[in-house]
Design a protein around this motif. Structure first.
Motif, PDB file in Angstrom:
ATOM      1  N   UNK A   1       3.980 -10.388  -6.328  1.00 30.14           N
ATOM      2  CA  UNK A   1       3.393 -11.701  -6.602  1.00 30.14           C
ATOM      3  C   UNK A   1       3.040 -12.453  -5.327  1.00 30.14           C
ATOM      4  N   UNK A   2       3.711 -12.133  -4.223  1.00 28.82           N
ATOM      5  CA  UNK A   2       3.528 -12.890  -2.980  1.00 28.82           C
ATOM      6  C   UNK A   2       2.426 -12.347  -2.090  1.00 28.82           C
ATOM      7  N   UNK A   3       1.939 -11.114  -2.362  1.00 29.71           N
ATOM      8  CA  UNK A   3       0.916 -10.517  -1.496  1.00 29.71           C
ATOM      9  C   UNK A   3      -0.469 -10.788  -2.076  1.00 29.71           C
ATOM     10  N   UNK A   4      -1.489 -10.466  -1.296  1.00 29.44           N
ATOM     11  CA  UNK A   4      -2.868 -10.656  -1.732  1.00 29.44           C
ATOM     12  C   UNK A   4      -3.421  -9.441  -2.456  1.00 29.44           C
ATOM     13  N   UNK A   5      -2.867  -8.263  -2.145  1.00 33.08           N
ATOM     14  CA  UNK A   5      -3.369  -7.011  -2.698  1.00 33.08           C
ATOM     15  C   UNK A   5      -2.209  -6.052  -2.877  1.00 33.08           C
ATOM     16  N   UNK A   6      -2.192  -5.341  -4.005  1.00 29.40           N
ATOM     17  CA  UNK A   6      -1.251  -4.241  -4.220  1.00 29.40           C
ATOM     18  C   UNK A   6      -2.046  -3.021  -4.633  1.00 29.40           C
ATOM     19  N   UNK A   7      -1.907  -1.941  -3.882  1.00 24.73           N
ATOM     20  CA  UNK A   7      -2.613  -0.692  -4.168  1.00 24.73           C
ATOM     21  C   UNK A   7      -1.632   0.278  -4.804  1.00 24.73           C
ATOM     22  N   UNK A   8      -1.947   0.736  -6.011  1.00 22.22           N
ATOM     23  CA  UNK A   8      -1.130   1.710  -6.719  1.00 22.22           C
ATOM     24  C   UNK A   8      -1.638   3.093  -6.359  1.00 22.22           C
ATOM     25  N   UNK A   9      -0.821   3.827  -5.610  1.00 27.59           N
ATOM     26  CA  UNK A   9      -1.171   5.189  -5.229  1.00 27.59           C
ATOM     27  C   UNK A   9      -0.336   6.232  -5.920  1.00 27.59           C
ATOM     28  N   UNK A  10       0.332   5.849  -7.025  1.00 27.79           N
ATOM     29  CA  UNK A  10       1.166   6.803  -7.750  1.00 27.79           C
ATOM     30  C   UNK A  10       2.518   7.009  -7.094  1.00 27.79           C
ATOM     31  N   UNK A  11       3.229   8.001  -7.565  1.00 28.92           N
ATOM     32  CA  UNK A  11       4.550   8.302  -7.016  1.00 28.92           C
ATOM     33  C   UNK A  11       4.459   9.029  -5.688  1.00 28.92           C
ATOM     34  N   UNK A  12       5.331   8.666  -4.758  1.00 25.77           N
ATOM     35  CA  UNK A  12       5.356   9.266  -3.420  1.00 25.77           C
ATOM     36  C   UNK A  12       6.635  10.086  -3.250  1.00 25.77           C
ATOM     37  N   UNK A  13       6.830  10.658  -2.080  1.00 20.88           N
ATOM     38  CA  UNK A  13       7.953  11.577  -1.867  1.00 20.88           C
ATOM     39  C   UNK A  13       9.304  10.877  -1.834  1.00 20.88           C
ATOM     40  N   UNK A  14       9.319   9.585  -1.480  1.00 22.32           N
ATOM     41  CA  UNK A  14      10.578   8.867  -1.337  1.00 22.32           C
ATOM     42  C   UNK A  14      11.237   9.052   0.018  1.00 22.32           C
ATOM     43  N   UNK A  15      10.594   9.793   0.915  1.00 22.80           N
ATOM     44  CA  UNK A  15      11.158  10.046   2.242  1.00 22.80           C
ATOM     45  C   UNK A  15      10.512   9.132   3.278  1.00 22.80           C
ATOM     46  N   UNK A  16      11.306   8.565   4.180  1.00 21.42           N
ATOM     47  CA  UNK A  16      10.717   7.801   5.280  1.00 21.42           C
ATOM     48  C   UNK A  16      10.076   8.744   6.286  1.00 21.42           C
ATOM     49  N   UNK A  17       9.322   8.193   7.205  1.00 18.12           N
ATOM     50  CA  UNK A  17       8.766   9.022   8.270  1.00 18.12           C
ATOM     51  C   UNK A  17       9.867   9.471   9.223  1.00 18.12           C
TER      52      UNK A  17
ATOM     53  N   UNK B   1       0.835  -1.195   0.000  1.00 21.53           N
ATOM     54  CA  UNK B   1       0.000   0.000   0.000  1.00 21.53           C
ATOM     55  C   UNK B   1       0.875   1.251   0.000  1.00 21.53           C
ATOM     56  N   UNK B   2       0.343   2.389  -0.473  1.00 14.79           N
ATOM     57  CA  UNK B   2       1.084   3.641  -0.411  1.00 14.79           C
ATOM     58  C   UNK B   2       0.904   4.311   0.941  1.00 14.79           C
ATOM     59  N   UNK B   3       2.009   4.557   1.633  1.00 14.17           N
ATOM     60  CA  UNK B   3       1.945   5.406   2.822  1.00 14.17           C
ATOM     61  C   UNK B   3       2.050   6.855   2.321  1.00 14.17           C
ATOM     62  N   UNK B   4       2.784   7.718   2.992  1.00 17.21           N
ATOM     63  CA  UNK B   4       2.930   9.078   2.491  1.00 17.21           C
ATOM     64  C   UNK B   4       4.213   9.239   1.677  1.00 17.21           C
ATOM     65  N   UNK B   5       5.299   8.624   2.136  1.00 21.37           N
ATOM     66  CA  UNK B   5       6.570   8.776   1.441  1.00 21.37           C
ATOM     67  C   UNK B   5       7.018   7.550   0.682  1.00 21.37           C
ATOM     68  N   UNK B   6       6.685   6.364   1.184  1.00 21.99           N
ATOM     69  CA  UNK B   6       7.169   5.113   0.627  1.00 21.99           C
ATOM     70  C   UNK B   6       6.050   4.080   0.621  1.00 21.99           C
ATOM     71  N   UNK B   7       6.225   3.044  -0.191  1.00 25.37           N
ATOM     72  CA  UNK B   7       5.271   1.940  -0.194  1.00 25.37           C
ATOM     73  C   UNK B   7       5.599   0.967   0.922  1.00 25.37           C
ATOM     74  N   UNK B   8       4.545   0.423   1.525  1.00 26.31           N
ATOM     75  CA  UNK B   8       4.717  -0.478   2.649  1.00 26.31           C
ATOM     76  C   UNK B   8       4.050  -1.814   2.432  1.00 26.31           C
ATOM     77  N   UNK B   9       4.442  -2.763   3.268  1.00 27.71           N
ATOM     78  CA  UNK B   9       3.752  -4.038   3.407  1.00 27.71           C
ATOM     79  C   UNK B   9       2.924  -3.962   4.679  1.00 27.71           C
ATOM     80  N   UNK B  10       1.709  -4.495   4.630  1.00 28.34           N
ATOM     81  CA  UNK B  10       0.812  -4.360   5.772  1.00 28.34           C
ATOM     82  C   UNK B  10       0.008  -5.627   6.001  1.00 28.34           C
ATOM     83  N   UNK B  11      -0.345  -5.828   7.285  1.00 28.23           N
ATOM     84  CA  UNK B  11      -1.251  -6.908   7.665  1.00 28.23           C
ATOM     85  C   UNK B  11      -1.874  -6.536   9.004  1.00 28.23           C
ATOM     86  N   UNK B  12      -2.723  -7.412   9.523  1.00 25.44           N
ATOM     87  CA  UNK B  12      -3.331  -7.232  10.839  1.00 25.44           C
ATOM     88  C   UNK B  12      -2.231  -7.316  11.899  1.00 25.44           C
ATOM     89  N   UNK B  13      -2.077  -6.276  12.751  1.00 26.49           N
ATOM     90  CA  UNK B  13      -1.003  -6.300  13.742  1.00 26.49           C
ATOM     91  C   UNK B  13      -1.183  -7.330  14.850  1.00 26.49           C
TER      92      UNK B  13
END
Length: 213
Positions: free
Chosen positions: A160-176, A31-43
């Protein structure tokens, strides 16, 4: 085969619904966060978290943040914080910030790893705002490789290994920016553990005056 959802093509509502559906089913999403793409699941899902570590290629033992897209979803956690820490959260969130807060209740211990009384939390706005599922969040890269700022930079093996990929366009490239608030209520002290997307001058401005609370 992974489900691919584009926010531009399919709309934010479809992306939010797909994210909530995937997380509720025990799945893993890019998924797209604000700066970078992340992997996510139920914590709270140990199996899904183990799957993320396998997808990344190595379990480096580092703690991960718990990310929210809704202030309402994180209300209970915020209400458990001390008054100065709550005030700091109000000043800094939502935004490109990870807050490390005291966690005596040991919430989300699977994300905390070796130190369950310290928890990293994030709150984002943007197109996925309003999604009610908290996320175990880490960068969508193979361990040791650069974190991606666009969905087409996410390694094909991860997509290929995840269940869902959300394309949110280009992000800032900066970590939090990672801000340690664990001592704020006791001593008024705080520190930056990692520079990132929030300008240091702006961070200082927002934190000014909190120690007098």
């Amino acid at each position: 085969m992974s489900e691919i959802v584009s926010i531009e093509r399919d709309g934010a509502d479809a992306a939010r619904a797909a994210l909530e559906r995937t997380i509720a089913a025990g799945g893993v999403a890019v998924f797209p966060a604000d700066g970078l793409y992340g992997l996510a699941c139920d914590p709270l899902d140990a199996g899904a978290i183990e799957r993320i570590h396998a997808i990344k290629g190595r379990d480096d033992g580092k703690p991960s943040a718990v990310l929210y897209f809704s202030p309402l979803a994180m209300r209970e956690l915020v209400e458990s914080l001390g008054p100065r820490t709550r005030a700091a959260a109000g000043e800094l969130l939502p935004g490109p910030v990870t807050l490390v807060v005291a966690n005596p209740e040991r919430r989300y211990a699977l994300a905390c790893r070796e130190d369950p009384e310290r928890l990293g939390v994030r709150l984002l706005d943007g197109p996925l705002a309003g999604a009610m599922c908290p996320l175990f969040q880490t960068s969508a890269n193979v361990s040791g490789e650069p974190a991606p700022a666009a969905v087409d930079e996410v390694p094909a093996g991860i997509v290929a290994a995840v269940d869902l990929a959300i394309d949110g366009g280009g992000l800032t490239g900066l970590p939090s920016t990672v801000v340690d608030l664990t001592a704020l209520d006791e001593s008024g002290e705080w520190s930056v553990l990692r520079a990132g997307g929030l300008d240091p001058v702006e961070l200082e401005r927002r934190m000014a005056g909190l120690i007098s609370l």
